[in-house]
Design a protein around this motif. Structure first.
Motif, PDB file in Angstrom:
ATOM      1  N   TYR A  38       0.856  -1.175   0.000  1.00 24.12           N
ATOM      2  CA  TYR A  38       0.000   0.000   0.000  1.00 24.12           C
ATOM      3  C   TYR A  38       0.890   1.221   0.000  1.00 24.12           C
ATOM      4  CZ  TYR A  38      -3.925   2.981   1.445  1.00 24.12           C
ATOM      5  OH  TYR A  38      -4.914   3.934   1.511  1.00 24.12           O
ATOM      6  N   ASP A  52      -2.131   5.183  -1.738  1.00 21.07           N
ATOM      7  CA  ASP A  52      -3.096   5.433  -2.801  1.00 21.07           C
ATOM      8  C   ASP A  52      -3.754   4.129  -3.243  1.00 21.07           C
ATOM      9  OD1 ASP A  52      -4.479   6.813  -4.858  1.00 21.07           O
ATOM     10  OD2 ASP A  52      -2.909   6.274  -6.287  1.00 21.07           O
ATOM     11  N   ALA A  53      -2.942   3.139  -3.602  1.00 21.77           N
ATOM     12  CA  ALA A  53      -3.468   1.869  -4.100  1.00 21.77           C
ATOM     13  C   ALA A  53      -2.959   0.722  -3.237  1.00 21.77           C
ATOM     14  CB  ALA A  53      -3.048   1.660  -5.549  1.00 21.77           C
ATOM     15  N   PHE A  54      -3.873  -0.159  -2.873  1.00 20.96           N
ATOM     16  CA  PHE A  54      -3.514  -1.396  -2.174  1.00 20.96           C
ATOM     17  C   PHE A  54      -3.474  -2.476  -3.235  1.00 20.96           C
ATOM     18  CE2 PHE A  54      -3.516  -4.873   0.741  1.00 20.96           C
ATOM     19  CZ  PHE A  54      -2.931  -4.362   1.885  1.00 20.96           C
ATOM     20  N   HIS A  55      -2.321  -3.113  -3.393  1.00 20.92           N
ATOM     21  CA  HIS A  55      -2.050  -3.912  -4.574  1.00 20.92           C
ATOM     22  C   HIS A  55      -1.519  -5.299  -4.206  1.00 20.92           C
ATOM     23  CE1 HIS A  55      -1.171  -3.401  -8.985  1.00 20.92           C
ATOM     24  NE2 HIS A  55      -0.625  -4.572  -8.736  1.00 20.92           N
ATOM     25  N   ALA A  94      -5.906  -4.982   3.813  1.00 23.82           N
ATOM     26  CA  ALA A  94      -6.398  -3.814   3.078  1.00 23.82           C
ATOM     27  C   ALA A  94      -7.472  -3.090   3.875  1.00 23.82           C
ATOM     28  CB  ALA A  94      -6.947  -4.244   1.714  1.00 23.82           C
ATOM     29  N   ARG A  95      -8.361  -3.845   4.492  1.00 25.97           N
ATOM     30  CA  ARG A  95      -9.399  -3.234   5.330  1.00 25.97           C
ATOM     31  C   ARG A  95      -8.776  -2.545   6.552  1.00 25.97           C
ATOM     32  NH1 ARG A  95     -14.889  -3.055   4.185  1.00 25.97           N
ATOM     33  NH2 ARG A  95     -15.317  -3.454   6.350  1.00 25.97           N
ATOM     34  N   ALA A 149      -7.939   0.949   3.023  1.00 26.43           N
ATOM     35  CA  ALA A 149      -7.943   1.098   1.561  1.00 26.43           C
ATOM     36  C   ALA A 149      -9.371   0.957   1.039  1.00 26.43           C
ATOM     37  CB  ALA A 149      -7.046   0.041   0.926  1.00 26.43           C
ATOM     38  N   ASP A 207     -10.243   0.152  -2.020  1.00 28.85           N
ATOM     39  CA  ASP A 207     -10.329  -0.938  -2.978  1.00 28.85           C
ATOM     40  C   ASP A 207      -8.965  -1.599  -3.100  1.00 28.85           C
ATOM     41  OD1 ASP A 207      -8.988   1.037  -4.482  1.00 28.85           O
ATOM     42  OD2 ASP A 207     -10.736   1.471  -5.689  1.00 28.85           O
ATOM     43  N   VAL A 208      -8.936  -2.721  -3.806  1.00 28.52           N
ATOM     44  CA  VAL A 208      -7.698  -3.465  -4.002  1.00 28.52           C
ATOM     45  C   VAL A 208      -7.532  -3.760  -5.493  1.00 28.52           C
ATOM     46  CG1 VAL A 208      -7.537  -4.458  -1.694  1.00 28.52           C
ATOM     47  CG2 VAL A 208      -8.913  -5.604  -3.411  1.00 28.52           C
ATOM     48  N   ARG A 257      -9.875  -5.158 -10.209  1.00 27.82           N
ATOM     49  CA  ARG A 257     -10.134  -4.307  -9.045  1.00 27.82           C
ATOM     50  C   ARG A 257     -11.303  -4.878  -8.251  1.00 27.82           C
ATOM     51  NH1 ARG A 257     -14.108  -0.891  -8.184  1.00 27.82           N
ATOM     52  NH2 ARG A 257     -13.840   0.758  -6.688  1.00 27.82           N
TER      53      ARG A 257
END
Length: 152
Positions: free
Chosen positions: A59, A62-65, A92-93, A97, A99-100, A141
């Motif tokens: 993370y 910005d983006a959780f990947h 992620a939660r 974030a 979204d993932v 996504r």
């Protein structure tokens, strides 16, 4: 059991990468560099008293990947990939974030089925993303507003 991978686990991970992903595998040097300097978390899953798979996710604010998820072939069909997905989504939660995201080879039917079972949706195709094979990647996504632990 899912745990953080340590530096001593990285050679094992590099071997598995090479075995599973061939020419497009992450090199040991890349793994070691990313482990130290990346915005990533390296997680391993154990079964029968040994490492059986791993996930790498990160993370950047910005983006959780999800960058990588792999299970040894002999250990598949035991729910290990699902457990790693649950771990990824829970983290992620935890960090908030919204979204993932992930990329997956369009030729990887098992991974596509897993990700779709977890509600990931197709966003776009990245042509010839995986090199040197030139295999396309599907960017996917999942919004986390609908995620409930324990259910895809």
């Amino acid at each position: 059991m899912i745990r953080d991978l340590g530096e001593s686990d990285l050679p094992w991970m590099a071997e598995v990468e090479s075995e599973l992903f061939g020419a497009s595998a992450w090199s040991r040097e890349l793994i070691e560099h990313d482990y130290v300097y990346g915005f990533t978390r390296y997680r391993g899953i154990e079964a029968d008293g040994r490492l059986a798979g791993y996930a790498v996710y990160g993370y950047d604010g910005d983006a959780f990947h999800l960058m990588n998820l792999a299970v040894l072939p002999a250990m598949r069909r035991r729910g290990l990939a699902r457990a790693l997905m649950e771990d990824f989504l829970a983290e992620a939660r935890r960090v908030g974030a919204p979204d993932v995201w992930l990329e997956v080879a369009v030729t990887n039917d098992a991974a596509l089925a897993l990700y779709r079972a977890y509600g990931f949706e197709d966003v776009r195709v990245r042509r010839k993303y995986y090199q040197p094979e030139g295999v396309d990647a599907l960017v996917m996504r999942r919004a986390l507003s609908t995620y409930e632990p324990g259910s895809p």
